[in-house]
Design a protein around this motif. Structure first.
Motif, PDB file in Angstrom:
ATOM      1  N   SER A  44      21.174 -31.898  -5.186  1.00 33.86           N
ATOM      2  CA  SER A  44      20.669 -33.248  -4.929  1.00 33.86           C
ATOM      3  C   SER A  44      20.977 -33.761  -3.528  1.00 33.86           C
ATOM      4  CB  SER A  44      21.278 -34.228  -5.948  1.00 33.86           C
ATOM      5  OG  SER A  44      22.690 -34.326  -5.772  1.00 33.86           O
ATOM      6  N   ARG A  55      17.520 -34.544   2.345  1.00 28.75           N
ATOM      7  CA  ARG A  55      16.695 -35.379   1.452  1.00 28.75           C
ATOM      8  C   ARG A  55      17.477 -36.600   0.986  1.00 28.75           C
ATOM      9  NH1 ARG A  55      13.460 -32.006  -2.898  1.00 28.75           N
ATOM     10  NH2 ARG A  55      12.914 -31.015  -0.910  1.00 28.75           N
ATOM     11  N   LEU A  56      18.753 -36.401   0.638  1.00 27.15           N
ATOM     12  CA  LEU A  56      19.606 -37.520   0.226  1.00 27.15           C
ATOM     13  C   LEU A  56      19.780 -38.502   1.374  1.00 27.15           C
ATOM     14  CD1 LEU A  56      21.624 -38.943  -1.679  1.00 27.15           C
ATOM     15  CD2 LEU A  56      23.384 -37.399  -0.800  1.00 27.15           C
ATOM     16  N   ARG A  98      17.808 -39.001   3.959  1.00 28.91           N
ATOM     17  CA  ARG A  98      16.545 -39.698   4.213  1.00 28.91           C
ATOM     18  C   ARG A  98      16.327 -40.823   3.202  1.00 28.91           C
ATOM     19  NH1 ARG A  98      13.295 -35.698   3.897  1.00 28.91           N
ATOM     20  NH2 ARG A  98      12.574 -36.031   1.760  1.00 28.91           N
ATOM     21  N   ASN A  99      16.611 -40.542   1.922  1.00 34.07           N
ATOM     22  CA  ASN A  99      16.425 -41.561   0.895  1.00 34.07           C
ATOM     23  C   ASN A  99      17.328 -42.762   1.132  1.00 34.07           C
ATOM     24  OD1 ASN A  99      14.507 -40.006  -0.396  1.00 34.07           O
ATOM     25  ND2 ASN A  99      15.945 -39.121  -1.870  1.00 34.07           N
ATOM     26  N   ILE A 100      18.598 -42.508   1.485  1.00 31.05           N
ATOM     27  CA  ILE A 100      19.538 -43.608   1.726  1.00 31.05           C
ATOM     28  C   ILE A 100      19.097 -44.434   2.930  1.00 31.05           C
ATOM     29  CG2 ILE A 100      21.898 -44.175   2.424  1.00 31.05           C
ATOM     30  CD1 ILE A 100      22.856 -41.767   0.791  1.00 31.05           C
ATOM     31  N   GLU A 135      16.079 -44.751   4.326  1.00 29.55           N
ATOM     32  CA  GLU A 135      14.838 -45.493   4.080  1.00 29.55           C
ATOM     33  C   GLU A 135      15.083 -46.700   3.186  1.00 29.55           C
ATOM     34  OE1 GLU A 135      12.112 -42.571   2.624  1.00 29.55           O
ATOM     35  OE2 GLU A 135      11.630 -41.815   4.638  1.00 29.55           O
ATOM     36  N   LYS A 136      15.939 -46.540   2.164  1.00 25.98           N
ATOM     37  CA  LYS A 136      16.259 -47.682   1.304  1.00 25.98           C
ATOM     38  C   LYS A 136      17.068 -48.731   2.054  1.00 25.98           C
ATOM     39  CE  LYS A 136      16.128 -45.323  -3.169  1.00 25.98           C
ATOM     40  NZ  LYS A 136      16.899 -44.935  -4.382  1.00 25.98           N
ATOM     41  N   ALA A 164      21.457 -49.683  -0.723  1.00 28.40           N
ATOM     42  CA  ALA A 164      20.592 -48.507  -0.820  1.00 28.40           C
ATOM     43  C   ALA A 164      20.969 -47.613  -1.991  1.00 28.40           C
ATOM     44  CB  ALA A 164      20.667 -47.700   0.467  1.00 28.40           C
TER      45      ALA A 164
END
Length: 333
Positions: free
Chosen positions: A286, A290-291, A293-295, A297-298, A329
């Motif tokens: 996980s 990718r992790l 980027r998600n954090i 962006e949020k 986030a």
């Protein structure tokens, strides 16, 4: 047999009497392909060959730009080195052909092994552009698919779907993510039919199609064991390691810089703490870029919610991602 493309150490060498000797030296491992290319170009300018034409110079400049794009990726040191060796190998084969030396068949189908978010798709896209500039592929584009895009629901449907994806990828790279899923259904599963169609396409279009199979390391190793004939068709195996915490932080800073944001000191400390916790207690598949980027962006969205009601905002406030944005986030964002 997996290609490692290691050609030995680079010693201080005198110029050979003819370009034929460069190829022999590469084969013996006394000089690397990259060094041979540089020296051939150097001496070619000095002696008998005409100056590089404008089209050739433009091609070289474009190739250098794509290699810089590869170099600018965070981490992936061994992957970068191997990709450069593959590029050098292709160039050496072209030079040997011009010198009327024996050349090896350029089989460039690949296996990418690694967890999500380790850069597999990004590297595949760069490889496609490199091979276009080298003349290996006509277009160099990337078509990314998974099992659902290839496997049909009834007899005959799978072959049709797979051929359609192969057709889309002609002149470029067909990138199959989680490729091991094609073998999970057993002998009666339609995934086996996809594999058969792909193997035929690799033979029929070997000069204008590269196939990259990607997935988790353990699952891809299992996949290749279930079909021993596949391993020999994929001579290049690249292993993508998980990013370290400093590399993940560097990725976060790069993402923010490109969007003209920056972390406050407290937000930076919090983000690093989150990443370290995820590395220890999170799911093994996980994390990575990718992790991050998600954090990020949020956090940018959370910052927008925090600021949108303010009447006056400074440039600093618009750029700053604060502690509460990073903490927010982690929620539903």
């Amino acid at each position: 047999m997996e290609i490692k493309l290691r050609f030995g150490t680079e010693n201080k060498l005198e110029r050979p009497k003819s370009n034929d000797n460069w190829g022999e030296m590469v084969e013996k491992g006394t000089i690397s392909p990259a060094k041979a290319i540089n020296l051939i170009r150097h001496y070619s300018k000095q002696v008998t060959h005409p100056p590089i034409s404008q089209p050739e110079e433009a091609e070289k400049q474009k190739l250098d730009e794509i290699l810089k794009e590869l170099d600018d990726l965070i981490g992936l040191t061994e992957i970068k080195d191997l990709v450069k060796e593959i590029v050098a190998y292709v160039e050496i084969q072209k030079i040997r052909a011009k010198e009327r030396l024996a050349t090896e068949p350029t089989v460039l189908h690949m296996i990418f092994r690694g967890n999500p978010g380790t850069g597999k798709t990004t590297v595949a896209r760069i490889i496609g552009k490199l091979f276009k500039e080298l003349g290996v592929l006509q277009k160099g584009h990337l078509v990314e698919v998974e099992r659902a895009d290839l496997v049909g629901e009834y007899i005959g449907h799978t072959a049709q779907k797979t051929r359609e994806q192969v057709k889309r990828a002609m002149g470029g790279i067909l990138f199959i993510d989680e490729a091991y899923s094609l073998a999970r259904g057993g002998e009666k599963d339609f995934g086996k039919e996809t594999i058969d169609v792909l193997v035929k396409a690799m033979e029929d279009h070997k000069n204008n199609l590269i196939l990259i199979l990607a997935g988790y390391k353990e699952e891809m190793d299992w996949f290749l064991r279930t079909n021993p004939g596949l391993r020999s068709r994929f001579p290049i195996h690249l292993d993508f390691p998980d990013y370290t915490i400093p590399e993940l932080m560097a990725i976060a800073h790069l993402m923010l810089e490109r969007r003209q944001y920056k972390l406050s000191p407290e937000a930076e400390t919090e983000l690093e703490k989150i990443l370290r916790k995820e590395a220890i207690f999170g799911h093994e598949h996980s994390g990575n870029a990718r992790l991050v980027r998600n954090i990020i962006e949020k956090a940018i969205r959370r910052q927008a919610v925090r600021l949108v009601q303010e009447e006056k905002l400074t440039r600093q406030e618009l750029m700053s991602i604060n502690l509460e944005d990073i903490q927010g986030a982690l929620g539903n964002g």
